[in-house]
Design an enzyme around this catalytic site. Structure first.
Site, PDB file in Angstrom:
ATOM      1  N   SER A  73       2.108  -8.374   5.556  1.00  0.00           N
ATOM      2  CA  SER A  73       3.444  -7.902   5.252  1.00  0.00           C
ATOM      3  C   SER A  73       3.769  -7.403   6.589  1.00  0.00           C
ATOM      4  CB  SER A  73       3.514  -6.541   4.455  1.00  0.00           C
ATOM      5  OG  SER A  73       4.906  -5.907   4.603  1.00  0.00           O
ATOM      6  N   TYR A  88      -0.262   1.400   2.041  1.00  0.00           N
ATOM      7  CA  TYR A  88       0.403  -0.019   1.824  1.00  0.00           C
ATOM      8  C   TYR A  88       0.205  -0.550   3.498  1.00  0.00           C
ATOM      9  CZ  TYR A  88       3.113  -3.997   0.950  1.00  0.00           C
ATOM     10  OH  TYR A  88       3.500  -5.326   0.533  1.00  0.00           O
TER      11      TYR A  88
END
Lengths: 254, 81
Positions: free
Chosen positions: A153, A166
């Site tokens: 990501s 995350y």
């Protein structure tokens, strides 16, 4: 080292081999499974809880003339990766492409995250990626061909308040990708990461609108745009690309 | 699985080392794996091949004790009994 440093040949896709996409019942994972099938790969569509979503992915692949099976398994469970790969081998043949896509988020400020939310995000996004890659590499190094593509990501390399767990997991996926890739590079196995930016999926619902305004392309991406990058990295054309991270983010990370 | 002979074990190990890029003429029982350019990735793959052929599972501790071709043959022969 006495080994050759002259140019080599591209490794060919082993006949009868297949691809596995984790978390492929929806969103980016489903788009990747469909795109790999369109490129000729038989695809194992892994899912945790949405049998309906996985069936829809399989149906889309079959409707396009491809071959796919849905296989249930929560990849965050340490016992699942070996079992999952055995099921893939039995139903579709040797695994040549592994796409570690399954991921989740459990947002909160770092100062208030629970241990449980920290742990389950790390276990799914990082632990499962590690265990599945470890299991797949055993087969891939013997075949002298393999493609592992880890979905990372832009969050991780970049900060995003409220996503410390995350971000930590995805930055670690990129670090893991690099080191594992150099370990097996000479066996014709490549390991790369694809780092999507803001992509329109259920998972990105609720992301603060401020992020969208910072995207040079001035729009969110689509799952199929991420899938195209994965298909390329899985292909023979990407045989000399390894240990890298391909950003699919409309310029967000620039 | 029937107990393999030393010759069978030696054949599988030698063929594997050649596949990894070792010079066939330099392979002997006393040959050091380092001198044959055999590294940790090769040894990891050799462990898989040994397990598939002889049902012998080598731990990372076992592998760290293997320095020569003869060491590899002997440990497999011992464990396959």
């Amino acid at each position: 080292m006495g080994r050759t440093v002259t140019g080599g040949e591209r490794q060919r896709r082993p006949p009868g081999s297949c691809a596995l996409v984790t978390g492929a019942s929806r969103g980016i994972g489903a788009a990747i499974a469909i795109a790999l099938a369109a490129d000729g790969w038989p695809v194992a569509v892994n899912y945790r809880s949405s049998a309906e979503g996985a069936s829809a992915t399989v149906a889309a692949i079959v409707a396009g003339g491809g071959n796919a099976v849905a296989i249930q398994g929560d990849v965050a469970d340490p016992d699942v990766p070996d079992r999952l790969l055995a099921a893939v081998r039995e139903q579709l043949g040797p695994l040549a492409v592994l796409v570690n896509n399954a991921g989740l988020r459990a947002d909160g400020l770092a100062l208030s995250l629970s241990d449980e939310d920290w742990q389950r995000v790390l276990e799914t996004n990082l632990g499962a990626t590690y265990r599945l890659t470890r299991a797949a590499l055993r087969e891939m190094i013997r075949a002298r061909f393999g493609r592992v593509i880890n979905i990372a990501s832009v969050i991780g390399p970049r900060a995003n308040a409220g996503q410390a767990n995350y971000a930590a997991s995805k930055a670690a996926v990129i670090a893991f990708t690099k080191t594992a890739a150099v370990e097996v590079a000479r066996r014709g196995v490549t390991i790369n990461a694809v780092a999507p930016g803001l992509i329109e999926t259920e998972m990105t619902e609720g992301i603060p609108p401020g992020l969208g305004e910072r995207i040079p392309a001035q729009r969110a991406g689509r799952p199929d745009e991420v899938a195209d990058a994965v298909v390329f990295l899985a292909s023979e054309r990407a045989s000399y690309i390894t240990a890298t991270t391909l950003y699919v983010d409309g310029g967000l990370s620039a | 699985m029937a107990e393999p002979s030393i010759d069978q074990i030696e054949k599988v190990i030698t063929e594997s080392l050649v596949t990894f890029g070792a010079d066939p003429d330099a392979i002997s029982r006393d040959a050091e794996l380092d001198a044959l350019d055999v590294d940790s990735l090769d040894l990891a793959e050799l462990s898989q091949i040994i397990e598939e052929n002889f049902g012998v599972e080598l731990s990372s501790n076992d592998v760290s004790e293997i320095h020569t071709v003869g060491d590899a043959i002997d440990i497999v022969a011992e464990r396959a009994k």
